[in-house]
Write a protein that holds these residues in place. Structure first.
Motif, PDB file in Angstrom:
ATOM      1  N   TRP A 235      31.889  42.943  43.569  1.00 55.39           N
ATOM      2  CA  TRP A 235      33.272  43.413  43.691  1.00 55.39           C
ATOM      3  C   TRP A 235      33.370  44.170  45.002  1.00 55.39           C
ATOM      4  N   LYS A 236      33.972  43.542  45.981  1.00 52.68           N
ATOM      5  CA  LYS A 236      34.219  44.189  47.258  1.00 52.68           C
ATOM      6  C   LYS A 236      35.584  44.859  47.157  1.00 52.68           C
ATOM      7  N   GLN A 237      35.596  46.171  46.988  1.00 55.36           N
ATOM      8  CA  GLN A 237      36.826  46.905  46.739  1.00 55.36           C
ATOM      9  C   GLN A 237      37.881  46.602  47.805  1.00 55.36           C
ATOM     10  N   LYS A 238      39.114  46.366  47.323  1.00 57.08           N
ATOM     11  CA  LYS A 238      40.277  46.066  48.155  1.00 57.08           C
ATOM     12  C   LYS A 238      40.121  44.759  48.930  1.00 57.08           C
ATOM     13  N   ASP A 239      39.170  43.922  48.488  1.00 59.00           N
ATOM     14  CA  ASP A 239      38.972  42.633  49.141  1.00 59.00           C
ATOM     15  C   ASP A 239      38.944  41.513  48.107  1.00 59.00           C
ATOM     16  N   LYS A 240      37.922  41.477  47.273  1.00 64.48           N
ATOM     17  CA  LYS A 240      37.827  40.400  46.287  1.00 64.48           C
ATOM     18  C   LYS A 240      36.784  40.716  45.226  1.00 64.48           C
ATOM     19  N   LEU A 241      36.931  40.033  44.092  1.00 66.74           N
ATOM     20  CA  LEU A 241      35.943  40.088  43.022  1.00 66.74           C
ATOM     21  C   LEU A 241      35.381  38.687  42.885  1.00 66.74           C
ATOM     22  N   GLU A 242      34.063  38.556  42.924  1.00 67.32           N
ATOM     23  CA  GLU A 242      33.413  37.247  42.883  1.00 67.32           C
ATOM     24  C   GLU A 242      32.688  37.043  41.554  1.00 67.32           C
ATOM     25  N   PHE A 243      33.020  35.946  40.888  1.00 71.00           N
ATOM     26  CA  PHE A 243      32.396  35.588  39.615  1.00 71.00           C
ATOM     27  C   PHE A 243      31.822  34.180  39.716  1.00 71.00           C
ATOM     28  N   VAL A 244      30.797  33.928  38.929  1.00 69.19           N
ATOM     29  CA  VAL A 244      30.222  32.585  38.834  1.00 69.19           C
ATOM     30  C   VAL A 244      30.139  32.198  37.363  1.00 69.19           C
ATOM     31  N   LYS A 245      29.923  30.931  37.122  1.00 72.78           N
ATOM     32  CA  LYS A 245      29.770  30.461  35.748  1.00 72.78           C
ATOM     33  C   LYS A 245      28.624  31.195  35.071  1.00 72.78           C
ATOM     34  N   ASN A 246      28.866  31.635  33.851  1.00 70.58           N
ATOM     35  CA  ASN A 246      27.842  32.339  33.083  1.00 70.58           C
ATOM     36  C   ASN A 246      26.922  31.319  32.415  1.00 70.58           C
ATOM     37  N   PRO A 247      25.682  31.193  32.870  1.00 71.82           N
ATOM     38  CA  PRO A 247      24.781  30.167  32.314  1.00 71.82           C
ATOM     39  C   PRO A 247      24.368  30.454  30.875  1.00 71.82           C
ATOM     40  N   ASN A 248      24.623  31.658  30.405  1.00 65.93           N
ATOM     41  CA  ASN A 248      24.237  32.018  29.040  1.00 65.93           C
ATOM     42  C   ASN A 248      25.411  32.002  28.065  1.00 65.93           C
ATOM     43  N   TYR A 249      26.586  31.633  28.549  1.00 67.20           N
ATOM     44  CA  TYR A 249      27.758  31.564  27.668  1.00 67.20           C
ATOM     45  C   TYR A 249      27.547  30.451  26.641  1.00 67.20           C
ATOM     46  N   TRP A 250      27.804  30.734  25.376  1.00 63.74           N
ATOM     47  CA  TRP A 250      27.500  29.766  24.306  1.00 63.74           C
ATOM     48  C   TRP A 250      28.281  28.464  24.479  1.00 63.74           C
ATOM     49  N   ASN A 251      29.460  28.535  25.099  1.00 71.71           N
ATOM     50  CA  ASN A 251      30.291  27.337  25.278  1.00 71.71           C
ATOM     51  C   ASN A 251      30.321  26.912  26.741  1.00 71.71           C
ATOM     52  N   LYS A 252      29.206  27.075  27.430  1.00 72.96           N
ATOM     53  CA  LYS A 252      29.162  26.799  28.869  1.00 72.96           C
ATOM     54  C   LYS A 252      29.460  25.343  29.204  1.00 72.96           C
ATOM     55  N   SER A 253      29.266  24.435  28.259  1.00 75.78           N
ATOM     56  CA  SER A 253      29.537  23.019  28.538  1.00 75.78           C
ATOM     57  C   SER A 253      31.017  22.769  28.795  1.00 75.78           C
ATOM     58  N   ALA A 254      31.884  23.679  28.312  1.00 75.89           N
ATOM     59  CA  ALA A 254      33.324  23.533  28.531  1.00 75.89           C
ATOM     60  C   ALA A 254      33.746  24.081  29.885  1.00 75.89           C
ATOM     61  N   VAL A 255      32.877  24.860  30.532  1.00 72.72           N
ATOM     62  CA  VAL A 255      33.211  25.514  31.796  1.00 72.72           C
ATOM     63  C   VAL A 255      32.810  24.619  32.954  1.00 72.72           C
ATOM     64  N   LYS A 256      33.782  24.213  33.730  1.00 72.37           N
ATOM     65  CA  LYS A 256      33.527  23.289  34.844  1.00 72.37           C
ATOM     66  C   LYS A 256      33.404  23.990  36.189  1.00 72.37           C
ATOM     67  N   THR A 263      41.174  37.346  44.707  1.00 72.34           N
ATOM     68  CA  THR A 263      41.562  38.152  45.856  1.00 72.34           C
ATOM     69  C   THR A 263      42.576  39.188  45.382  1.00 72.34           C
ATOM     70  N   VAL A 264      42.771  40.243  46.166  1.00 72.80           N
ATOM     71  CA  VAL A 264      43.594  41.364  45.696  1.00 72.80           C
ATOM     72  C   VAL A 264      44.705  41.716  46.689  1.00 72.80           C
ATOM     73  N   LEU A 265      45.210  40.718  47.407  1.00 71.25           N
ATOM     74  CA  LEU A 265      46.291  40.955  48.362  1.00 71.25           C
ATOM     75  C   LEU A 265      47.551  41.375  47.617  1.00 71.25           C
ATOM     76  N   ASP A 266      48.211  42.461  48.074  1.00 66.88           N
ATOM     77  CA  ASP A 266      49.420  42.923  47.392  1.00 66.88           C
ATOM     78  C   ASP A 266      50.683  42.756  48.228  1.00 66.88           C
ATOM     79  N   ASP A 267      50.534  42.191  49.422  1.00 67.82           N
ATOM     80  CA  ASP A 267      51.691  41.938  50.282  1.00 67.82           C
ATOM     81  C   ASP A 267      52.069  40.468  50.191  1.00 67.82           C
ATOM     82  N   GLU A 268      53.327  40.205  49.788  1.00 69.50           N
ATOM     83  CA  GLU A 268      53.757  38.828  49.532  1.00 69.50           C
ATOM     84  C   GLU A 268      53.589  37.916  50.736  1.00 69.50           C
TER      85      GLU A 268
END
Length: 563
Positions: A235-256, A263-268
């Motif tokens: 989580w880069k504050q005021k920039d972006k939050l980065e997530f990846v597929k959770n390999p341990n999620y029980w229903n990971k086969s549904a996650v593509k 991103t956290v841009l607040d200016d239209e």
């Protein structure tokens, strides 16, 4: 509801909101991300940097979307907002609707590979209720037996809710009877309880992780241990939050998706430019002046959001504000005058321009009662300004023609749309009542902090989207001392009606009590409802499988990039 035959209290009419197959991009559809179309990566702009993504502390829609995709509750919700099995593979409900037994799936795991247990749910719920946690959403767990008594246990006697006995954590109606069985006892039958199980405050948490990192566990990738489809990398504050597929999620086969970036841009203008250049794949709330043409061309789509955009007055008697301002805000005739001086029809037609409905109640349309009719059956004021009555009320309050009225500050969180609304209200109040409103734009975190702590002076911009499809989600927030009571409002008669409605099992009587409560709220006018929310969203045409609930939570579990 999965158990609707056990409850006749509520029928619900909501729209199916599947975004992936319906939404085309704003601007040129040929604009494409340099990464998204060549990999399973989606970038979604949240519109603000979340104040927190701790499920027990969050109270914003930005944080809620991040949490919904990182965590999974006992139930989950589909595109129709219907609950279905999540971590709980099955459950039983007692005949009186007050006792639930949830049976957890044994293949549910945390992002670090450890098993998700019933104890993780018990811990999370009691943590949110613990007085020292100071969760704004603690009241959302008051459905549990003795939960309110535990949450209020450290309050002075004169601040406790009458009739609520003090309780300990051990007396709260949730207990893990073994690793995969959770026993839940409610104060009263709650027809929407299974939907609540998918709500953020009911998500499981790891006690060992939070004990080891009590202050910063929810801001760092390695310690943000979650059990949903995606896990946080950074989580880069005021920039972006980065997530990846959770390999341990029980229903990971549904996650593509391999990667999900917020991103956290607040200016239209900035996030529209990022969208058109392919740096972002999905944005909400494009620049106001572009909305009509985007909707007409089909390059943006409007989605139902059961919610209300409103302003609140700071009525907290302990707030440190200018005495002259406090005196004016404390006068109900002043609050009524300000509300009546606003032309909501003009506001949505000439300012927001996105097809919103002017609010003439606080509870928005879209919630159907036992009589088959929408709960929103009454108009408490005209959608257009009633300047004559507004002037008379202001005069009756001692401020004829605005004379001697103090300058009132209105705060709103950053964004051109919020600024345009604030400037329009400022102009209406000057023209129709001859009172001066000063404006202050702040970061989303600051707005949430000032409104929750009642440190703002005068008025503040707020919004509320339903947590579940029932009028109570809009009404119980205004009880005395409520964690999301941004006005610091208190009315004992109102509190009593909400308490009675929560305990009532007769659907018709329950809805009558909630209507009576809204009558009090709209007479006291601690808030000014402005318009009913909708969501204008733009999505690249190669993004599929994303869905958005009427609560304005966006789900990426089934999302993918069509190459």
């Amino acid at each position: 509801m999965l158990k609707s035959k056990k409850s006749k209290m509520l029928s619900i009419a909501i729209a199916t909101l599947v975004a992936g197959s319906l939404l085309s991009g704003c601007g040129s559809s040929s604009s494409s991300s340099t990464t998204s179309k060549s990999a399973q990566i989606i970038k979604y702009n949240l519109g603000a940097n979340p104040k927190t993504i701790d499920p027990g502390l969050n109270s914003s829609v930005e944080g809620a979307t991040v949490i919904a995709n990182a965590f999974e509750g006992l139930t989950d919700v589909d595109a129709n907002n219907k609950p279905h099995p999540g971590v709980a593979k099955s459950w039983t409900i007692s005949a009186d609707g007050k006792h639930y037994v949830f049976h957890l799936r044994k293949d549910a795991k945390w992002s670090d590979g450890k098993p998700v247990t019933a104890k993780d749910f018990e811990y999370a719920w009691k943590r949110a209720l613990a007085p020292e946690t100071a969760s704004d959403y603690a009241y959302q767990l008051y459905y549990l037996k003795n939960a309110q008594g535990y949450n209020e246990s450290s309050l002075p006697a004169d601040q406790k809710t009458p009739g609520v006995a003090a309780a300990t954590a051990d007396q709260v109606g949730v207990k893990a009877t073994d690793d995969y069985t959770l026993d839940v006892e409610l104060e009263n039958p709650t027809p929407y309880f299974l939907s609540l199980m998918a709500f953020q405050t009911y998500m499981p948490l790891r006690k060992d992780v939070i004990d080891a990192h009590p202050k910063d566990w929810a801001i760092n990738g390695p310690t943000y241990v979650s059990n949903g489809a995606f896990k946080m990398v950074d989580w880069k504050q005021k920039d972006k939050l980065e997530f990846v597929k959770n390999p341990n999620y029980w229903n990971k086969s549904a996650v593509k998706l391999d990667k999900l970036t917020y991103t956290v841009l607040d200016d239209e203008t900035s996030y529209m430019s990022a969208y058109q250049s392919g740096q972002v794949d999905i944005i909400d709330a494009p620049p106001t002046e572009q909305i009509p043409s985007l909707l007409k061309s089909g390059k943006a789509k409007s989605y139902v959001n059961i919610g209300t955009y409103y302003y609140s007055f700071n009525l907290d008697p302990t707030a440190k504000v200018d005495p002259a301002v406090a005196k004016a805000m404390d006068n109900v005739k002043v609050r009524q005058a300000i509300s009546l001086a606003i032309d909501r029809t003009s506001l949505v037609k000439n300012v927001t321009k996105a097809g919103q409905i002017p609010s003439t109640t606080f509870v928005p349309s879209g919630i159907i009662g036992p009589d088959g009719k929408d709960f929103k059956q009454k108009k408490y004021y005209s959608a257009t300004a009633d300047v004559k009555k507004a002037k008379q009320l202001l005069a009756d309050a001692g401020y004829a023609d605005g004379n001697n009225f103090p300058s009132i500050e209105l705060i709103y969180n950053n964004g051109e749309g919020h600024q345009s609304v604030a400037e329009a209200i400022q102009a209406m109040l000057k023209k129709n009542l001859n009172i001066n409103i000063t404006l202050r734009s702040v970061e989303r975190k600051v707005q949430l902090d000032e409104t929750s702590k009642h440190t703002y002076t005068g008025m503040a911009r707020n919004g509320w989207s339903a947590d579940y499809v029932d009028p109570m989600t809009f009404l119980d927030m205004w009880v005395t001392g409520g964690g999301n009571n941004t006005a610091g409002y208190s009315n004992k008669a109102y509190d009593k009606l909400i308490e009675e409605a929560k305990a009532e099992t007769n659907a018709t009587k329950r809805f009558k009590e909630m209507h009576d409560a809204e009558d009090i709220l709209m007479t006291d006018m601690p808030i000014i409802p402005l318009y009913e929310y909708n969501v204008i969203s733009c999505m690249k045409d190669y993004v599929k499988g994303v869905y958005r609930t009427p609560m304005d939570t966006v789900y990426f579990t089934n999302a993918y990039v069509q190459k």
